[in-house]
Design an enzyme around this catalytic site. Sequence first.
Site, PDB file in Angstrom:
ATOM      1  N   GLU A 366       0.626  -1.127   0.185  1.00 10.59           N
ATOM      2  CA  GLU A 366      -0.150   0.004  -0.115  1.00 10.59           C
ATOM      3  C   GLU A 366       0.865   1.377  -0.116  1.00 10.59           C
ATOM      4  OE1 GLU A 366      -2.200  -0.621   3.512  1.00 10.59           O
ATOM      5  OE2 GLU A 366      -2.697  -2.652   2.971  1.00 10.59           O
ATOM      6  N   GLU A 400      -5.056  -6.783   2.683  1.00  8.51           N
ATOM      7  CA  GLU A 400      -3.680  -7.445   3.251  1.00  8.51           C
ATOM      8  C   GLU A 400      -3.638  -8.887   2.919  1.00  8.51           C
ATOM      9  OE1 GLU A 400      -4.288  -3.761   5.670  1.00  8.51           O
ATOM     10  OE2 GLU A 400      -5.548  -5.279   4.989  1.00  8.51           O
ATOM     11  N   GLN A 422       2.572  -1.785   5.860  1.00  7.57           N
ATOM     12  CA  GLN A 422       2.757  -0.505   6.640  1.00  7.57           C
ATOM     13  C   GLN A 422       2.931  -0.613   8.187  1.00  7.57           C
ATOM     14  OE1 GLN A 422      -0.552   2.150   5.675  1.00  7.57           O
ATOM     15  NE2 GLN A 422       0.349   2.623   3.702  1.00  7.57           N
ATOM     16  N   ALA A 424       3.070  -3.603  11.404  1.00  2.35           N
ATOM     17  CA  ALA A 424       2.961  -4.906  11.971  1.00  2.35           C
ATOM     18  C   ALA A 424       1.693  -5.462  12.476  1.00  2.35           C
ATOM     19  CB  ALA A 424       3.923  -5.160  12.930  1.00  2.35           C
ATOM     20  N   ASP A 425       1.063  -4.420  13.211  1.00  2.00           N
ATOM     21  CA  ASP A 425      -0.464  -4.667  13.647  1.00  2.00           C
ATOM     22  C   ASP A 425      -1.376  -5.345  12.515  1.00  2.00           C
ATOM     23  OD1 ASP A 425      -0.344  -2.761  16.314  1.00  2.00           O
ATOM     24  OD2 ASP A 425       0.859  -2.018  14.671  1.00  2.00           O
ATOM     25  N   PHE A 426      -1.275  -4.877  11.307  1.00  2.00           N
ATOM     26  CA  PHE A 426      -2.044  -5.322  10.229  1.00  2.00           C
ATOM     27  C   PHE A 426      -1.694  -6.779   9.665  1.00  2.00           C
ATOM     28  CE2 PHE A 426      -1.918  -0.629   8.862  1.00  2.00           C
ATOM     29  CZ  PHE A 426      -2.813  -0.181  10.192  1.00  2.00           C
ATOM     30  N   HIS A 468      -1.802   0.265  16.508  1.00  2.00           N
ATOM     31  CA  HIS A 468      -0.584   0.681  15.723  1.00  2.00           C
ATOM     32  C   HIS A 468       0.900   0.750  16.662  1.00  2.00           C
ATOM     33  CE1 HIS A 468      -3.740   2.264  13.173  1.00  2.00           C
ATOM     34  NE2 HIS A 468      -2.667   2.361  12.231  1.00  2.00           N
TER      35      HIS A 468
END
Length: 682
Positions: A366, A400, A422, A424-426, A468
């Site tokens: 992204e 994702e 973008q 690591a949480d995602f 985040h």
Amino acid sequence: MGTDESLHLLEEMVLIRQFEQTAYLRYLQGEIPGTLHQSQGQEAVAVGVCSLLRTEDWITSTHRPHGHALAKGLDPAAGMAEIYGRETGCLGGRGGSMHLGDPALGILPSIAIVGGGITIAPGLAHALKHKGTDNVVVCFFGDGAVNEGAFHEGVNYAAALNLPVIFVCENNMYGASTPFHETTRNINVASRGESYGIPSEQADGMDVRAVRGAMQRALETARSGKGPVLLEFLTYRYVGHSRGDARGYRTKEEEAYWTAKDPIKTFGEALVEEGTATEEQVKESTKRAKKRIAEALKHAQQAPWPDPETALAPNIIYGNPPQKVEGAGPLAEDGEEDRFISIAESIRETLHRELATDPDLVLLGEDVGVPGGFGGAFGVYQGLAEEYGRDRVIDTPISEKAIIGASIGAAIGGMRTVPDLQYADFVFEAMDELVNEAAKQRYMSNGKLTIPMVLRCPVGASQRGAQHSQCPESFFMHVPGIKVLCISDPYTAKGALTAAIRDDDPVLVFEHKLLYGAKRQEAGSINTKAYVPEENFALPVGQARVRRRGKHATVVATFTELYKALELAEKLAEEGIELEVIDPVWLNPFDWDTVMESVKRTGRLVIAHEAHLTGGWGAEVSARVSDELFADLKAPVRRVASRDIPMPFSPPLEAAVLPLAEHIEAAVREVLSANHNRTESE
């Protein structure tokens, strides 16, 4: 179609039907372990679709893969031996009934997760397109999969990037026992193609000629560079979902209606009625198919079991086992002044040189390549798209699952991929792709596949709140098949990232946001600039770096805690206390030798990380060190980590959760004052 081709289609359908019926009877006799999902009634779809494919085309399949694999060319003997769990199976017994495949035939080991192949297929197609071929990927899935997020993400991704994928929905009207019409208002799957701007078609999945007609039209579109196609074939599964399914949810009238449409019976009768083949020729085709399955069964029953020791073979789990070298000591401090660069600059430089070196390497994610855009969430990719083109630095939908799935597929297809999510949480949005696909496909394929993919994951608290700020690296230390890299300094950023990109295994690279030192600097960033050679170099995979030598206690730390430990070592040196500070660099494979050797000398260990205390990677290190070096320890192992609560936003609240320098110092002084097993003189 002429006589020979028509009879071949009939024989292939009978082959699939006989394979499944034979396997089911032997399963009931207890000869076949595990489970068995059948597809009797759906043979026309598998044969009609795959009869038009080349060996170089790929298919992805489901937990009901027998028909697809056989129709694509899998040897029935290899398929039967695989579901028997035998050594001569197509995957050496590592896949079983739900994971049939053979990459040499363009058959990806089938994916037992509903909808799992829909995100992988676009990546395989990307690789085929990248190579300049007109080959295609066919992605089989059931009607239940269209309610998965993977369906939307995968189809939209393929459409957005104009990839040669033919999505094939086998709509048998049931997801396990639940009627399709009870799970969605729009039961016309083909109609959904319009939503993604791609052609679609619905056809009779009980008529092999209707299937071939629709497939031929789809192939003309996909092979000509016009992008993906969605096909829906209305079909019926005569058997239950699995062994315990008595089909009580169906009516006798419904089953009678679909039984009358049996694709094998109706096609054989039609060939005779039309004069395409004689009744005797139809019988001979059936007889040949049954003979082939009888021979396959005999082979499977007599085939040897795999050697149990091969279950642990590291070369099947990983393509590149770690290798140790000398010289993993402190970072070099001497060098040209203009070569003291930040982690962000080092990563950008590494990617720049690897893109220049390897034409099969692509970056995707992204906001990574939009002209005048962000260059990724932290500006690391700025200038790369202008240098190497947007077909190498690829902007993707915010999807994702699709990004990671496509990266895996492209890597399987011969590319090297560096996806970006973008934060690591995602990564949790793509856990299925990472844990069930990236980590498993090499092993399930008996080492036939490699997945050279590097996923960059910015981690750490930075006043961005609970969603985040996480440090999820410990999760993946628990997943065999994935390598885990933690970057804490610019020198390691270049050397270890270069090694990761050149590695043939999936690597998750975790980088702390406060250590980047990039233009878009975070509040509270730590100055981590260090000397980094201009040319790319590769540090050994799985080797820690001893950042400071000492003899009184060992501190193993990553990211911001590493710098706190180094500062503490400087402070304690004034008191005559010498700390040995180790950056593990790789959590998997972990450098146990370096850590064990250090702790054996010092007798004391403190572990510091920002990941949560419970279940953090420090817990595993503590457990193994305590177990293996119990007699050598002079004090219990101490861990310093974040509190076990979500990360708050407010700076003072965040500070109350994070491990602080004084916490590390307290832990070090505690182990120094303890005398667990023996006196200093001993």
